[in-house]
Design an enzyme around this catalytic site. Structure first.
Site, short mmCIF file in Angstrom:
data_model
loop_
_atom_site.label_atom_id
_atom_site.label_comp_id
_atom_site.label_asym_id
_atom_site.label_seq_id
_atom_site.Cartn_x
_atom_site.Cartn_y
_atom_site.Cartn_z
N TYR A 97 7.85 7.81 16.53
CA TYR A 97 8.08 7.71 15.08
C TYR A 97 9.26 8.58 14.67
CZ TYR A 97 7.05 8.11 10.06
OH TYR A 97 7.13 8.11 8.68
N SER A 125 0.85 -1.19 0.00
CA SER A 125 0.00 0.00 0.00
C SER A 125 0.88 1.25 0.00
CB SER A 125 -0.92 0.02 1.23
OG SER A 125 -0.16 0.10 2.43
#
Length: 336
Positions: free
Chosen positions: A202, A59
């Site tokens: 992150y 994806s």
């Protein structure tokens, strides 16, 4: 002679600077990458026939990489956890390119299962005989405040985004050093260069990747034909937000907002392939006003902190109000 110099200083130089300013206003990548896109090698010619391994290919950016690489004539290894989705990507590649079935290997891969990476690498080499380019694209993002986030989430982000990528790289790199050539391209992020609220873990994992690959590049100076490159995109239209970590490991993102203000995935991937084709070591890819932040953090960090604090405060406020984090700069908070 003096009058000629004055003419250059008063007319030519300001015009030159004005042209560059206008180019920057409408730019969506750093100047080195844009110059390569205008005057450099074309991906269609440089990448044709090369064996390219793409992780996170089911994806988003990874999927679009597969489509554009297929059109360039690259032979592909498509890896991610979801085999069914990979098969769909492969089928679309076959339908939109001149590749044959044997030119695309679907190879399910979990970056967390590091003991399997050696076996997976051997399978690729057995199938194609070589690996020309590894694109480390697999990973997950984050949408949560530090004070509310479990340490388990931070551990999961580092295990997946950093250690998983390093593990696979260490399996592929000896093959490239033995051949004396190859490219390892890692998809980092703008938050790998500067911090951002709601993405402490992150951002840390992407900073770790930046440090690792910058250091690795200096260790490979005896291998001038091995490219170590990092791509640092800003907001891009993809599904990465849908699968982002929140404050708890198994808690899904509740709000996925409008994506239209972000850079189209196809444009981001095209610029990445231009960078790979021209040996660009670090690629800054973002639309304005995000691109200006790359330069501010590079050349005026103190001023960049001031701006980041203002925008970061707004982003946190809007996040708490239920507004999607990625559209927080473009929409007002919801009111009851």
């Amino acid at each position: 002679m003096d009058s000629y110099l004055v003419y250059i200083l008063w007319y030519i130089l300001p015009l030159y600077l004005l042209i560059h300013l206008l180019c920057f206003i409408f730019a969506d990548a750093d100047f080195t990458l844009l110059r390569a896109s205008l005057m450099g090698h074309r991906p269609e010619s440089k990448l044709k026939g090369l064996v390219v391994w793409v992780t996170g290919a089911s994806s988003g950016i990874g999927e679009e990489l597969a489509y554009q690489l297929a059109k360039c004539g690259s032979r592909l290894i498509l890896s991610a956890r979801r085999k069914d989705e990979l098969n769909k990507v492969k089928q679309h590649c076959l339908e939109t390119s001149n590749l044959k079935d044997e030119d695309i290997l679907v190879l399910p891969l979990d970056l967390l299962e590091r003991t399997s990476h050696e076996e997976k690498t051997k399978a690729v080499i057995q199938h194609f005989g070589q690996i020309d380019i590894l694109i480390n694209n697999g990973g997950r993002s984050q949408r949560s405040l530090c004070l509310e986030t479990s340490v388990d989430v931070y551990q999961a982000l580092m295990e997946l985004n950093f250690l998983g990528t390093v593990s696979l790289t260490k399996q592929v790199l000896p093959h490239m050093t033995q051949r004396g050539r190859g490219s390892i391209v890692t998809v980092s992020s703008v938050v790998g260069l500067a911090g951002a609220p709601l993405a402490t873990g992150y951002s840390a994992s992407k900073h770790a990747l930046q440090g690792f690959f910058n250091s690795l590049r200096t260790e490979l100076t005896d291998f001038p034909k091995i490219l170590i490159s990092t791509a640092c995109p800003g907001p891009v239209q993809s599904q990465i937000v849908n699968n982002a970590f929140t404050e708890e490991l198994n808690k899904p993102v509740t709000t996925v907002g409008y994506q239209g203000h972000k850079m189209p995935t196809s444009r981001c991937v095209h610029l990445m392939l231009v960078g790979i084709s021209n040996g660009v070591k670090e690629m800054w890819i973002a639309q304005q006003p995000f691109l200006v932040f790359y330069y501010l953090w590079q050349y005026a960090p103190s001023f960049a902190w001031s701006v980041t604090d203002l925008l970061g405060r707004k982003r946190v406020q809007n996040f708490k109000a239920g507004v999607d984090a990625d559209s927080a700069y473009f929409r007002k908070p919801k009111t009851s």
